[in-house]
Design a protein around this motif. Structure first.
Motif, short mmCIF file in Angstrom:
data_model
loop_
_atom_site.label_atom_id
_atom_site.label_comp_id
_atom_site.label_asym_id
_atom_site.label_seq_id
_atom_site.Cartn_x
_atom_site.Cartn_y
_atom_site.Cartn_z
N ALA A 282 0.88 -1.17 0.00
CA ALA A 282 0.00 0.00 0.00
C ALA A 282 0.91 1.21 0.00
O ALA A 282 1.74 1.39 0.90
CB ALA A 282 -0.91 0.00 1.22
N LEU A 283 0.78 2.03 -1.03
CA LEU A 283 1.59 3.23 -1.18
C LEU A 283 0.82 4.42 -0.61
O LEU A 283 -0.29 4.71 -1.07
CB LEU A 283 1.92 3.46 -2.65
CG LEU A 283 2.68 2.32 -3.33
CD1 LEU A 283 2.55 2.43 -4.84
CD2 LEU A 283 4.12 2.33 -2.88
N ARG A 284 1.39 5.10 0.38
CA ARG A 284 0.73 6.28 0.95
C ARG A 284 1.15 7.48 0.11
O ARG A 284 2.33 7.74 -0.10
CB ARG A 284 1.14 6.47 2.41
CG ARG A 284 0.41 7.60 3.06
CD ARG A 284 0.57 7.59 4.59
NE ARG A 284 -0.18 8.69 5.14
CZ ARG A 284 0.36 9.89 5.44
NH1 ARG A 284 1.64 10.11 5.25
NH2 ARG A 284 -0.41 10.85 5.91
N CYS A 285 0.14 8.22 -0.38
CA CYS A 285 0.39 9.29 -1.34
C CYS A 285 -0.32 10.58 -0.95
O CYS A 285 -1.31 10.55 -0.21
CB CYS A 285 -0.14 8.87 -2.72
SG CYS A 285 0.56 7.34 -3.36
N ARG A 286 0.18 11.66 -1.51
CA ARG A 286 -0.54 12.94 -1.43
C ARG A 286 -0.60 13.51 -2.84
O ARG A 286 0.38 13.43 -3.60
CB ARG A 286 0.11 13.90 -0.46
CG ARG A 286 1.42 14.48 -0.91
CD ARG A 286 1.94 15.51 0.10
NE ARG A 286 3.25 15.97 -0.32
CZ ARG A 286 3.45 17.03 -1.09
NH1 ARG A 286 2.43 17.75 -1.53
NH2 ARG A 286 4.68 17.38 -1.43
N PRO A 287 -1.73 14.07 -3.21
CA PRO A 287 -1.87 14.60 -4.57
C PRO A 287 -0.93 15.78 -4.82
O PRO A 287 -0.76 16.63 -3.95
CB PRO A 287 -3.33 15.07 -4.64
CG PRO A 287 -3.98 14.65 -3.38
CD PRO A 287 -2.94 14.22 -2.42
N LEU A 288 -0.31 15.79 -5.99
CA LEU A 288 0.52 16.91 -6.42
C LEU A 288 -0.21 17.74 -7.47
O LEU A 288 -0.16 18.96 -7.43
CB LEU A 288 1.84 16.40 -7.03
CG LEU A 288 2.83 15.72 -6.11
CD1 LEU A 288 4.00 15.16 -6.92
CD2 LEU A 288 3.32 16.70 -5.06
N HIS A 289 -0.84 17.06 -8.43
CA HIS A 289 -1.52 17.73 -9.54
C HIS A 289 -2.77 16.95 -9.93
O HIS A 289 -2.79 15.72 -9.83
CB HIS A 289 -0.62 17.81 -10.78
CG HIS A 289 0.72 18.41 -10.55
ND1 HIS A 289 0.90 19.76 -10.35
CD2 HIS A 289 1.94 17.85 -10.45
CE1 HIS A 289 2.19 20.00 -10.15
NE2 HIS A 289 2.84 18.85 -10.20
N THR A 290 -3.77 17.66 -10.40
CA THR A 290 -4.93 17.01 -11.02
C THR A 290 -5.20 17.71 -12.34
O THR A 290 -4.94 18.91 -12.49
CB THR A 290 -6.19 17.08 -10.13
OG1 THR A 290 -6.51 18.45 -9.87
CG2 THR A 290 -5.98 16.33 -8.82
#
Length: 162
Positions: free
Chosen positions: A113-121
Motif C-alpha cells: 500500500a503506497l501512501r500518497c498525497r496529490p501533487l496535480h490534477t
C-alpha cells in the motif's frame, strides 16, 4: 469506429494491473478500484491514476489530503470487484480492513500500500488524472499477480524471482 469506441475496444484487450485506492473523509472511508495506476518517476517519487466523475468515492479520494494506493494480487479479486461496483459492500470486517496511524483505510493483506498525497490534477472530460507523490509504503506478502482484461480479473502465474 469512433475514437471512443476504438479506445474502449483497444484497452479492453490490453491487460493492466489492479489497484484499490482508499482515503478517509469526514463522512468515513471511501475507495475505488483502478486499473489506471502507473509509475511516473522517482524525483519526486510519483505515480498517476485516473478516476471517472468527481463524485461519490472518486470525489472523496480527490478531496482527501492523502490516500493509499493498494497494488492488488490474486487474493483480492472479490474486494476489487466490490469496490468497482457502485453500492456494493465495502470496508466490511470480512474484507480485513484496518487503519494506518495516519487514518487511511488499509488492507493489511495487500502486497503493498503506497501512501500518497496529490501533487496535480487534470480534468479530462468527465475524468480526472491525478499525479501523486509517494510518501511511503507498507509492504505485505506477495501472491500471484492479478490483471484486468476484457472486463474481468485474471490471475497470472507468479514470476520466477530467482
Amino acid at each position: 469506429m469512433s475514437g471512443a469506441d476504438a479506445l474502449k475496444q483497444a484497452f479492453r484487450e490490453h491487460p493492466s494491473g489492479v489497484a484499490l485506492i482508499t482515503a478517509m473523509t469526514d463522512e468515513g472511508p471511501v475507495g475505488l478500484t483502478a486499473s489506471s495506476v502507473a509509475s511516473v518517476g522517482i524525483d519526486p517519487p510519483a505515480l498517476a491514476f485516473s478516476v471517472t466523475r468527481a463524485t461519490g468515492s472518486a470525489g472523496g479520494v480527490l478531496g482527501a489530503e492523502t490516500h493509499l494506493v493498494h497494488l492488488l494480487d490474486s487474493r483480492h479479486a472479490e474486494v476489487a470487484q466490490a469496490f468497482a461496483v457502485s453500492g456494493a459492500e465495502r470496508f466490511t470486517p470480512e474484507q480485513g480492513w484496518a487503519s494506518l496511524e495516519t487514518g487511511e483505510p488499509y488492507l493489511p493483506a495487500s502486497r503493498v500500500a503506497l501512501r500518497c498525497r496529490p501533487l496535480h490534477t487534470l480534468g479530462v472530460g468527465s475524468s480526472v488524472v491525478v499525479v501523486a507523490e509517494v510518501l511511503g509504503a507498507v509492504f505485505g506478502e506477495a501472491a500471484e499477480p492479478m490483471v484486468y482484461v476484457d472486463r474481468r480479473f485474471h490471475t497470472l502465474p507468479a514470476a520466477d524471482r530467482a
